[in-house]
Design an enzyme around this catalytic site. Sequence first.
Site, PDB file in Angstrom:
ATOM      1  N   ARG A  21       0.847  -1.193   0.000  1.00 27.00           N
ATOM      2  CA  ARG A  21       0.000   0.000   0.000  1.00 27.00           C
ATOM      3  C   ARG A  21       0.883   1.244   0.000  1.00 27.00           C
ATOM      4  NH1 ARG A  21      -1.388   1.611   4.610  1.00 27.00           N
ATOM      5  NH2 ARG A  21      -2.130  -0.409   5.326  1.00 27.00           N
ATOM      6  N   TYR A  50     -17.374  17.770 -14.364  1.00 24.39           N
ATOM      7  CA  TYR A  50     -17.667  16.346 -14.493  1.00 24.39           C
ATOM      8  C   TYR A  50     -18.681  15.958 -13.411  1.00 24.39           C
ATOM      9  CZ  TYR A  50     -16.948  11.311 -14.227  1.00 24.39           C
ATOM     10  OH  TYR A  50     -17.141   9.960 -14.196  1.00 24.39           O
ATOM     11  N   ASP A 106      -8.391  20.025 -13.080  1.00 31.54           N
ATOM     12  CA  ASP A 106      -8.658  18.686 -13.622  1.00 31.54           C
ATOM     13  C   ASP A 106      -8.304  18.759 -15.108  1.00 31.54           C
ATOM     14  OD1 ASP A 106      -9.753  16.424 -14.820  1.00 31.54           O
ATOM     15  OD2 ASP A 106     -11.510  16.389 -13.506  1.00 31.54           O
ATOM     16  N   LYS A 136      -8.885   8.008 -19.065  1.00 32.75           N
ATOM     17  CA  LYS A 136      -9.242   8.618 -20.344  1.00 32.75           C
ATOM     18  C   LYS A 136      -8.013   8.675 -21.264  1.00 32.75           C
ATOM     19  CE  LYS A 136     -13.019   8.959 -17.985  1.00 32.75           C
ATOM     20  NZ  LYS A 136     -13.393  10.144 -17.229  1.00 32.75           N
TER      21      LYS A 136
HETATM   22  C1  LIG Z   1     -13.886  10.470 -15.928  1.00 34.45           C
HETATM   23  C2  LIG Z   1     -13.557  11.759 -15.321  1.00 34.45           C
HETATM   24  C3  LIG Z   1     -13.267  11.874 -13.953  1.00 34.45           C
HETATM   25  C4  LIG Z   1     -13.370  10.704 -13.002  1.00 34.45           C
HETATM   26  O1  LIG Z   1     -12.400   9.740 -13.248  1.00 34.45           O
HETATM   27  P1  LIG Z   1     -12.599   8.164 -12.971  1.00 34.45           P
HETATM   28  O2  LIG Z   1     -11.307   7.605 -13.427  1.00 34.45           O
HETATM   29  O3  LIG Z   1     -13.782   7.727 -13.767  1.00 34.45           O
HETATM   30  O4  LIG Z   1     -12.831   8.026 -11.504  1.00 34.45           O
HETATM   31  C5  LIG Z   1     -12.904  13.117 -13.472  1.00 34.45           C
HETATM   32  N1  LIG Z   1     -12.845  14.204 -14.273  1.00 34.45           N
HETATM   33  C6  LIG Z   1     -13.127  14.131 -15.583  1.00 34.45           C
HETATM   34  C7  LIG Z   1     -13.032  15.372 -16.416  1.00 34.45           C
HETATM   35  C8  LIG Z   1     -13.488  12.923 -16.155  1.00 34.45           C
HETATM   36  O5  LIG Z   1     -13.787  12.867 -17.461  1.00 34.45           O
END
Ligand SMILES: *Cc1c(COP(=O)(O)O)cnc(C)c1O
Length: 380
Positions: free
Chosen positions: A46, A98, A170, A195
């Site tokens: 961890r 998001y 983000d 993504k």
């Molecule tokens: C998908 C997404 C998230 C969340 O990420 P996960 O890997 O699905 O937990 C956060 N911000 C944006 C802009 C996203 O497209």
Amino acid sequence: MKLGTKLIHAGVAPDPSTGAIMTPIFQTSTYVQTAPGQHKGYEYARTQNPTRDALQDALAAVENGTHGISFGSGLAATDAVMKLLSPGNEVIASSDLYGGTYRIFTKVFERYGIKFHFINMQDAQQIKAHINANTKLIWIETPTNPLLNIIDIAACAQIARQNNLLLCVDNTFASPYLQNPLDLGADIVVHSATKYIGGHSDVVHGVVIVKQDDLAQQLYFIQNSCGAVPGPQDCFLVLRGLKTLHVRMQRHCENGVEVAHFLRNHPKVEKVYWAGFEDHPNHDIAKKQMRGFGGMMSFTLKNDSLEAANKVLSNTKLFSLAESLGGVESLIGHPASMTHASIPREERIKNGLADSLIRLSVGIEDAEDLIADLKKAIEL
Ligand SMILES: *Cc1c(COP(=O)(O)O)cnc(C)c1O
């Protein structure tokens, strides 16, 4: 070192025990000590894992940070950033977020006494009116989802600095290939590496990247204390995806240009949301802070009804109807019934999210085929 070279070489070195050029998947929970407290820097998985270390170093390098801290998902990364705060603290967040981020803020962290102000930040100066003695963090997402608005990162960073606040960006939609928020003055970058960074729709992963040691130490403490760590196999997959980010993004951008212009010129299409158009309201900011416009875009139909949108959504063959984005394959989605269904219709319409709005994650197939697929579905 330039980005393409970093994506391939940063953080990784041949395995010292075998010479394996690829970082092994260290699928272990613990590490043997020769005597109590005598170990090779690894005690329990961890806390440390060599596959994760390689990935974390690579991610830090490609965002021009000093530390990358990886998590089991993008939202786990967001969760860790929010745990830097304490009850009574306030956050100013962009309103166009998001859905999962909005949910963790309002449904989880509000219960722990953190207050959120959601505001339109297309004019960053609007932030100032919401700052008070309790404000600790500004949270933005740019480009925004699904309307592809652009927020001026440098302007937000200046306001954060002047008021002794942290700025977190983000950067999932842009990826490190198109935009590096730390270079523009942000303190923290988060990614859903699920993504573009992973890029192959085969792993869920998140990362926080910083360039200040004190923030990094707090985040490592949270990572180890709260435990939302990624498994080594997932770290390996993200590391593998990262190596082709620049090549994939180049094609996402090229295809994005072609598809955006095709849509804009189609008589059945009302409006295309994509920051690459010169008449996009934030085009100048996008040009200033991004190196391209990416493969994410949305559009509405002249026939603004759910039925008309459904017809397009159900009839593309190469664009698969699915949530998520950023993979090599093209996806099509309907925010009103999918990602943004939890927002009441009135609220959606007020924010400019029409019933017929269709979101595309343009993949890296051949643009001609993608356009033919869309044309057929739109003209049906
Ligand atoms: C998908 C997404 C998230 C969340 O990420 P996960 O890997 O699905 O937990 C956060 N911000 C944006 C802009 C996203 O497209």
